[in-house]
Design an enzyme around this catalytic site. Structure first.
Site, PDB file in Angstrom:
ATOM      1  N   SER A  92     -27.143 -28.836  36.146  1.00 45.56           N
ATOM      2  CA  SER A  92     -28.228 -28.521  35.201  1.00 45.56           C
ATOM      3  C   SER A  92     -28.545 -29.704  34.279  1.00 45.56           C
ATOM      4  CB  SER A  92     -27.915 -27.265  34.397  1.00 45.56           C
ATOM      5  OG  SER A  92     -26.878 -27.502  33.475  1.00 45.56           O
ATOM      6  N   ARG A 117     -14.523 -35.786  38.202  1.00 46.77           N
ATOM      7  CA  ARG A 117     -13.496 -36.671  38.739  1.00 46.77           C
ATOM      8  C   ARG A 117     -13.107 -37.675  37.668  1.00 46.77           C
ATOM      9  NH1 ARG A 117     -10.677 -35.687  42.708  1.00 46.77           N
ATOM     10  NH2 ARG A 117     -10.350 -37.890  43.100  1.00 46.77           N
ATOM     11  N   ILE A 118     -11.805 -37.925  37.576  1.00 47.77           N
ATOM     12  CA  ILE A 118     -11.369 -39.003  36.686  1.00 47.77           C
ATOM     13  C   ILE A 118     -11.500 -40.285  37.480  1.00 47.77           C
ATOM     14  CG2 ILE A 118      -9.390 -39.976  35.471  1.00 47.77           C
ATOM     15  CD1 ILE A 118      -8.547 -37.124  34.807  1.00 47.77           C
ATOM     16  N   LEU A 119     -12.220 -41.243  36.931  1.00 48.12           N
ATOM     17  CA  LEU A 119     -12.482 -42.497  37.656  1.00 48.12           C
ATOM     18  C   LEU A 119     -11.391 -43.518  37.350  1.00 48.12           C
ATOM     19  CD1 LEU A 119     -16.289 -42.448  36.920  1.00 48.12           C
ATOM     20  CD2 LEU A 119     -15.277 -42.302  39.210  1.00 48.12           C
ATOM     21  N   HIS A 152     -20.106 -34.820  27.563  1.00 48.09           N
ATOM     22  CA  HIS A 152     -18.873 -34.039  27.438  1.00 48.09           C
ATOM     23  C   HIS A 152     -19.154 -32.845  26.528  1.00 48.09           C
ATOM     24  CE1 HIS A 152     -14.599 -33.230  27.342  1.00 48.09           C
ATOM     25  NE2 HIS A 152     -14.733 -33.023  26.040  1.00 48.09           N
ATOM     26  N   ASP A 203     -12.849 -39.634  27.975  1.00 49.63           N
ATOM     27  CA  ASP A 203     -13.666 -38.963  26.954  1.00 49.63           C
ATOM     28  C   ASP A 203     -13.579 -39.618  25.578  1.00 49.63           C
ATOM     29  OD1 ASP A 203     -14.451 -37.074  28.869  1.00 49.63           O
ATOM     30  OD2 ASP A 203     -12.784 -35.744  28.392  1.00 49.63           O
ATOM     31  N   ASN A 255     -21.743 -40.614  30.027  1.00 55.28           N
ATOM     32  CA  ASN A 255     -21.219 -39.287  30.369  1.00 55.28           C
ATOM     33  C   ASN A 255     -21.636 -38.285  29.316  1.00 55.28           C
ATOM     34  OD1 ASN A 255     -19.555 -37.356  31.761  1.00 55.28           O
ATOM     35  ND2 ASN A 255     -17.982 -37.635  30.173  1.00 55.28           N
TER      36      ASN A 255
HETATM   37  C1  GRF Z   1     -21.518 -29.465  31.389  1.00 55.02           C
HETATM   38  O1  GRF Z   1     -21.089 -28.594  30.379  1.00 55.02           O
HETATM   39  C2  GRF Z   1     -21.038 -30.871  31.121  1.00 55.02           C
HETATM   40  O2  GRF Z   1     -21.025 -31.196  29.767  1.00 55.02           O
HETATM   41  C3  GRF Z   1     -19.628 -30.802  31.659  1.00 55.02           C
HETATM   42  O3  GRF Z   1     -19.703 -30.001  32.793  1.00 55.02           O
HETATM   43  C4  GRF Z   1     -20.833 -29.129  32.706  1.00 55.02           C
HETATM   44  C5  GRF Z   1     -21.691 -29.452  33.883  1.00 55.02           C
HETATM   45  O4  GRF Z   1     -22.804 -28.618  33.972  1.00 55.02           O
HETATM   46  N1  GRF Z   1     -19.094 -32.125  31.840  1.00 55.02           N
HETATM   47  P1  GRF Z   1     -24.011 -29.018  34.924  1.00 55.02           P
HETATM   48  O5  GRF Z   1     -23.414 -29.300  36.302  1.00 55.02           O
HETATM   49  O6  GRF Z   1     -24.715 -30.194  34.357  1.00 55.02           O
HETATM   50  O7  GRF Z   1     -24.873 -27.787  34.965  1.00 55.02           O
END
Ligand code: GRF
Length: 213
Positions: A13, A87-89, A105, A141, A103
């Protein structure tokens, strides 16, 4: 015009919010670490090139990351946008793309890095919660913060209700961060603090700093 490759693992999303924001970003491809990610089908339906790399078929993290880098290379993106990429890169991969990898978070970093952020925010009795768009550095993060969206924690919230409220703000802040990158307004200064050129400090408690347009 700047280009990007978006990395996802599931629903996608956030990827969708970036594509639909029509920022002028050239989304060259969407890559998923899971072949069955619903977001991949959506991207393909938009005519965006998609690549699925099943992380389960790689024995080691290094091998997966090497293949990932190889898959990204032909698209030569300016930005790598992680959007629900689970995935942890490896440090090597991150260093290779440092400064142009972003990213989102689902917490107000530095609070609640890692998984289950909504559950942990509720358990901690946090009164506000939210999401953070940040540059990716080798430490998980914890890279320079570009923008944060804040939402209230409302009495009676469960994990799902809080996650939905945060997701709404995610869909606002990630496209906003992308616009700033496109406008070359992101500057990483002393102590790894991001300054957005031309954006004032805001008292807005929903999305801060306030959308400066
Ligand atoms: C989101 O809450 C994002 O912050 C987290 O995982 C979720 C992914 O949702 N890292 P989507 O796949 O973007 O709908």
């Amino acid at each position: 015009m700047k280009s990007a490759v978006i990395l996802i693992s599931g629903r996608g999303s956030n990827m969708r919010s970036i594509v639909e924001a029509r920022t002028g970003l050239d989304v060259r491809a969407v890559l998923s670490s899971r072949p069955d990610a619903p977001g991949l089908a959506w991207a393909a339906a938009q005519g965006i090139p998609t690549v699925a790399l099943d992380h389960r078929s790689f024995a080691a993290r290094e091998a997966f990351d090497a293949r990932l880098a190889e898959a990204i290379e032909p698209f030569a993106p300016d930005l790598l946008l992680l959007a629900g990429f689970m995935r942890i890169l490896t440090d090597g991969f991150i260093r290779r793309h440092e400064g142009r990898m972003v990213n989102i978070h689902p917490s107000l970093l530095p609070a609640f890095p890692g998984l289950h952020t909504h559950r942990r925010a509720l358990a901690a009795g946090a009164k506000v919660h939210g999401a953070t768009v940040h540059l990716v550095t080798p430490e998980l993060d914890s890279g320079p913060i570009v923008i944060q969206g804040v939402v209230p924690v409302i009495p009676g919230d469960d994990e799902a209700a809080l996650a939905a409220r945060v997701l709404e703000v995610e869909h606002r802040i990630y496209p906003q961060a992308v616009r700033w990158f496109l406008e070359d307004r992101i500057e990483v200064g002393e102590g790894d603090v991001v300054r957005v050129r031309g954006a004032g400090v805001s008292s807005d408690t929903l999305v801060s700093p306030r959308d400066p347009r």
